[in-house]
Write a protein that holds these residues in place. Sequence first.
Motif, PDB file in Angstrom:
ATOM      1  N   LEU A  35      -4.696  -6.494   2.783  1.00 32.28           N
ATOM      2  CA  LEU A  35      -5.317  -7.335   1.753  1.00 32.28           C
ATOM      3  C   LEU A  35      -5.008  -8.793   2.048  1.00 32.28           C
ATOM      4  CD1 LEU A  35      -4.513  -5.395  -1.557  1.00 32.28           C
ATOM      5  CD2 LEU A  35      -6.552  -5.237  -0.114  1.00 32.28           C
ATOM      6  N   ASN A  36      -6.024  -9.634   1.959  1.00 31.67           N
ATOM      7  CA  ASN A  36      -5.815 -11.068   2.122  1.00 31.67           C
ATOM      8  C   ASN A  36      -5.630 -11.692   0.738  1.00 31.67           C
ATOM      9  OD1 ASN A  36      -6.846 -14.023   2.247  1.00 31.67           O
ATOM     10  ND2 ASN A  36      -6.323 -13.470   4.341  1.00 31.67           N
ATOM     11  N   ILE A  37      -4.394 -12.121   0.489  1.00 33.81           N
ATOM     12  CA  ILE A  37      -4.060 -12.641  -0.840  1.00 33.81           C
ATOM     13  C   ILE A  37      -3.511 -14.058  -0.697  1.00 33.81           C
ATOM     14  CG2 ILE A  37      -2.645 -12.278  -2.905  1.00 33.81           C
ATOM     15  CD1 ILE A  37      -2.538  -9.270  -1.972  1.00 33.81           C
ATOM     16  N   ASN A  38      -4.157 -14.983  -1.369  1.00 39.84           N
ATOM     17  CA  ASN A  38      -3.739 -16.392  -1.322  1.00 39.84           C
ATOM     18  C   ASN A  38      -3.578 -16.893   0.116  1.00 39.84           C
ATOM     19  OD1 ASN A  38      -3.690 -16.271  -4.124  1.00 39.84           O
ATOM     20  ND2 ASN A  38      -1.516 -15.717  -4.172  1.00 39.84           N
ATOM     21  N   GLY A  39      -4.476 -16.414   0.983  1.00 40.46           N
ATOM     22  CA  GLY A  39      -4.511 -16.890   2.365  1.00 40.46           C
ATOM     23  C   GLY A  39      -3.651 -16.120   3.338  1.00 40.46           C
ATOM     24  N   ASP A  40      -2.843 -15.180   2.851  1.00 38.34           N
ATOM     25  CA  ASP A  40      -1.979 -14.404   3.745  1.00 38.34           C
ATOM     26  C   ASP A  40      -2.401 -12.941   3.758  1.00 38.34           C
ATOM     27  OD1 ASP A  40      -0.297 -16.553   4.395  1.00 38.34           O
ATOM     28  OD2 ASP A  40       0.841 -16.275   2.544  1.00 38.34           O
ATOM     29  N   ASP A  41      -2.328 -12.322   4.949  1.00 36.59           N
ATOM     30  CA  ASP A  41      -2.613 -10.887   5.045  1.00 36.59           C
ATOM     31  C   ASP A  41      -1.364 -10.074   4.702  1.00 36.59           C
ATOM     32  OD1 ASP A  41      -5.261 -11.097   5.726  1.00 36.59           O
ATOM     33  OD2 ASP A  41      -4.884 -11.058   7.886  1.00 36.59           O
ATOM     34  N   HIS A  42      -1.565  -9.026   3.914  1.00 36.35           N
ATOM     35  CA  HIS A  42      -0.460  -8.123   3.550  1.00 36.35           C
ATOM     36  C   HIS A  42      -0.883  -6.701   3.896  1.00 36.35           C
ATOM     37  CE1 HIS A  42       1.677 -11.140   1.030  1.00 36.35           C
ATOM     38  NE2 HIS A  42       0.453 -11.605   0.863  1.00 36.35           N
ATOM     39  N   GLU A  43      -0.057  -6.011   4.688  1.00 29.36           N
ATOM     40  CA  GLU A  43      -0.333  -4.610   4.996  1.00 29.36           C
ATOM     41  C   GLU A  43       0.394  -3.750   3.967  1.00 29.36           C
ATOM     42  OE1 GLU A  43       0.904  -2.561   8.749  1.00 29.36           O
ATOM     43  OE2 GLU A  43      -1.115  -3.216   9.320  1.00 29.36           O
ATOM     44  N   ILE A  44      -0.363  -2.891   3.303  1.00 26.90           N
ATOM     45  CA  ILE A  44       0.204  -2.172   2.155  1.00 26.90           C
ATOM     46  C   ILE A  44      -0.240  -0.718   2.214  1.00 26.90           C
ATOM     47  CG2 ILE A  44       0.335  -2.109  -0.375  1.00 26.90           C
ATOM     48  CD1 ILE A  44      -0.881  -5.042  -0.130  1.00 26.90           C
ATOM     49  N   ALA A  45       0.676   0.196   1.874  1.00 30.10           N
ATOM     50  CA  ALA A  45       0.328   1.619   1.791  1.00 30.10           C
ATOM     51  C   ALA A  45      -0.069   1.930   0.348  1.00 30.10           C
ATOM     52  CB  ALA A  45       1.524   2.463   2.203  1.00 30.10           C
ATOM     53  N   VAL A  46      -1.282   2.452   0.180  1.00 30.01           N
ATOM     54  CA  VAL A  46      -1.767   2.717  -1.187  1.00 30.01           C
ATOM     55  C   VAL A  46      -2.369   4.113  -1.289  1.00 30.01           C
ATOM     56  CG1 VAL A  46      -2.297   0.302  -1.707  1.00 30.01           C
ATOM     57  CG2 VAL A  46      -4.068   1.755  -0.729  1.00 30.01           C
ATOM     58  N   LEU A  47      -2.351   4.632  -2.489  1.00 30.19           N
ATOM     59  CA  LEU A  47      -3.098   5.848  -2.802  1.00 30.19           C
ATOM     60  C   LEU A  47      -4.507   5.434  -3.257  1.00 30.19           C
ATOM     61  CD1 LEU A  47      -0.226   7.748  -4.626  1.00 30.19           C
ATOM     62  CD2 LEU A  47      -1.315   8.420  -2.459  1.00 30.19           C
ATOM     63  N   PRO A  48      -5.474   6.340  -3.144  1.00 29.56           N
ATOM     64  CA  PRO A  48      -6.861   5.939  -3.446  1.00 29.56           C
ATOM     65  C   PRO A  48      -7.055   5.416  -4.862  1.00 29.56           C
ATOM     66  CG  PRO A  48      -6.801   8.100  -2.397  1.00 29.56           C
ATOM     67  CD  PRO A  48      -5.379   7.721  -2.659  1.00 29.56           C
ATOM     68  N   TRP A  49      -6.206   5.841  -5.787  1.00 29.48           N
ATOM     69  CA  TRP A  49      -6.405   5.428  -7.185  1.00 29.48           C
ATOM     70  C   TRP A  49      -5.567   4.207  -7.586  1.00 29.48           C
ATOM     71  CZ3 TRP A  49      -4.595  10.281  -5.716  1.00 29.48           C
ATOM     72  CH2 TRP A  49      -3.222  10.470  -5.840  1.00 29.48           C
ATOM     73  N   HIS A  50      -4.819   3.655  -6.657  1.00 26.45           N
ATOM     74  CA  HIS A  50      -4.041   2.452  -6.988  1.00 26.45           C
ATOM     75  C   HIS A  50      -4.983   1.270  -7.245  1.00 26.45           C
ATOM     76  CE1 HIS A  50      -0.018   3.824  -5.031  1.00 26.45           C
ATOM     77  NE2 HIS A  50      -0.052   4.073  -6.319  1.00 26.45           N
ATOM     78  N   THR A  51      -4.747   0.586  -8.363  1.00 26.68           N
ATOM     79  CA  THR A  51      -5.577  -0.585  -8.645  1.00 26.68           C
ATOM     80  C   THR A  51      -5.009  -1.813  -7.933  1.00 26.68           C
ATOM     81  OG1 THR A  51      -4.307  -1.255 -10.586  1.00 26.68           O
ATOM     82  CG2 THR A  51      -6.150   0.300 -10.945  1.00 26.68           C
ATOM     83  N   LEU A  52      -5.875  -2.815  -7.819  1.00 26.42           N
ATOM     84  CA  LEU A  52      -5.418  -4.093  -7.253  1.00 26.42           C
ATOM     85  C   LEU A  52      -4.294  -4.656  -8.115  1.00 26.42           C
ATOM     86  CD1 LEU A  52      -5.714  -6.431  -5.266  1.00 26.42           C
ATOM     87  CD2 LEU A  52      -7.607  -7.299  -6.691  1.00 26.42           C
ATOM     88  N   ASN A  53      -4.401  -4.491  -9.430  1.00 23.87           N
ATOM     89  CA  ASN A  53      -3.358  -4.996 -10.325  1.00 23.87           C
ATOM     90  C   ASN A  53      -2.007  -4.349 -10.018  1.00 23.87           C
ATOM     91  OD1 ASN A  53      -1.785  -4.878 -13.080  1.00 23.87           O
ATOM     92  ND2 ASN A  53      -3.182  -6.609 -13.204  1.00 23.87           N
ATOM     93  N   GLU A  54      -1.995  -3.046  -9.813  1.00 28.81           N
ATOM     94  CA  GLU A  54      -0.736  -2.355  -9.497  1.00 28.81           C
ATOM     95  C   GLU A  54      -0.149  -2.873  -8.184  1.00 28.81           C
ATOM     96  OE1 GLU A  54      -0.980   2.110 -11.246  1.00 28.81           O
ATOM     97  OE2 GLU A  54      -2.561   1.579  -9.826  1.00 28.81           O
ATOM     98  N   VAL A  55      -1.017  -3.052  -7.199  1.00 30.89           N
ATOM     99  CA  VAL A  55      -0.517  -3.517  -5.902  1.00 30.89           C
ATOM    100  C   VAL A  55       0.045  -4.930  -6.024  1.00 30.89           C
ATOM    101  CG1 VAL A  55      -1.255  -4.213  -3.582  1.00 30.89           C
ATOM    102  CG2 VAL A  55      -1.958  -1.998  -4.516  1.00 30.89           C
ATOM    103  N   LEU A  56      -0.690  -5.806  -6.714  1.00 28.93           N
ATOM    104  CA  LEU A  56      -0.221  -7.196  -6.862  1.00 28.93           C
ATOM    105  C   LEU A  56       1.119  -7.235  -7.569  1.00 28.93           C
ATOM    106  CD1 LEU A  56      -3.524  -8.996  -7.960  1.00 28.93           C
ATOM    107  CD2 LEU A  56      -2.374  -9.201  -5.739  1.00 28.93           C
ATOM    108  N   ARG A  57       1.198  -6.550  -8.684  1.00 31.51           N
ATOM    109  CA  ARG A  57       2.392  -6.651  -9.524  1.00 31.51           C
ATOM    110  C   ARG A  57       3.558  -5.792  -9.003  1.00 31.51           C
ATOM    111  NH1 ARG A  57       2.532  -8.739 -14.356  1.00 31.51           N
ATOM    112  NH2 ARG A  57       3.999  -7.145 -15.027  1.00 31.51           N
ATOM    113  N   ASP A  58       3.277  -4.541  -8.684  1.00 35.31           N
ATOM    114  CA  ASP A  58       4.373  -3.605  -8.405  1.00 35.31           C
ATOM    115  C   ASP A  58       4.813  -3.628  -6.944  1.00 35.31           C
ATOM    116  OD1 ASP A  58       3.983  -2.969 -11.037  1.00 35.31           O
ATOM    117  OD2 ASP A  58       2.858  -1.138 -10.637  1.00 35.31           O
ATOM    118  N   GLN A  59       3.866  -3.866  -6.041  1.00 32.07           N
ATOM    119  CA  GLN A  59       4.257  -3.846  -4.628  1.00 32.07           C
ATOM    120  C   GLN A  59       4.547  -5.245  -4.094  1.00 32.07           C
ATOM    121  OE1 GLN A  59       2.636  -1.085  -1.845  1.00 32.07           O
ATOM    122  NE2 GLN A  59       1.342  -0.117  -3.369  1.00 32.07           N
TER     123      GLN A  59
END
Length: 167
Positions: free
Chosen positions: A8-32
């Motif tokens: 995911l490209n967030i605020n100009g930086d790429d972040h490699e993240i492991a997610v489940l199909p039902w994870h929301t963007l909000n969960e990834v931003l806040r929790d991960q």
Amino acid sequence: MKKELITLNINGDDHEIAVLPWHTLNEVLRDQLHLTGTKLGCGTGDCGACTVLIDGKSVSSCLTLAIEAEGVKITTIEGLAPEAIAAGDLESCELDPIQESFINKGAIQCGFCSPGMIMSSKFLLSHTPKPTEAEIRAGLSGNLCRCTGYNKIVDAIADAAEKINGA
Ligand code: FES
Ligand code: FES
């Protein structure tokens, strides 16, 4: 179920993240990624507290799957004042003009709605640089505030528009 690796490209930086199909963007931003400036209110698309920009347009991060957000540019509230966030100093570092106007016009009380309000305002001013009061209120129609009564928020956005675009 096996997690999928996404970038995911967030605020100009790429972040490699492991997610489940039902994870929301909000969960990834806040929790991960611990970008907790983006809030989680209703979780059902009704309050706007979770608003972020995707390719410049405001979206509810609680209704966006993280896997849908690959290949786009995501901007969170932290992306509006990166130096202040990095320095941990909101007083002496430069803020976005909309953030400054929210502070100067007293448009923040508890602050829970403020990041979402500011991201929606950012989108509004990007396509309507000199909004009327009615256009500001329409632009904020997806964002709820329980504290301010909205008038100071509307004043803050009009003030920011004047600063940015000479409205
Ligand atoms: S938390 Fe997403 S709209 Fe309320
Ligand atoms: S300032 Fe409290 S919800 Fe808006």
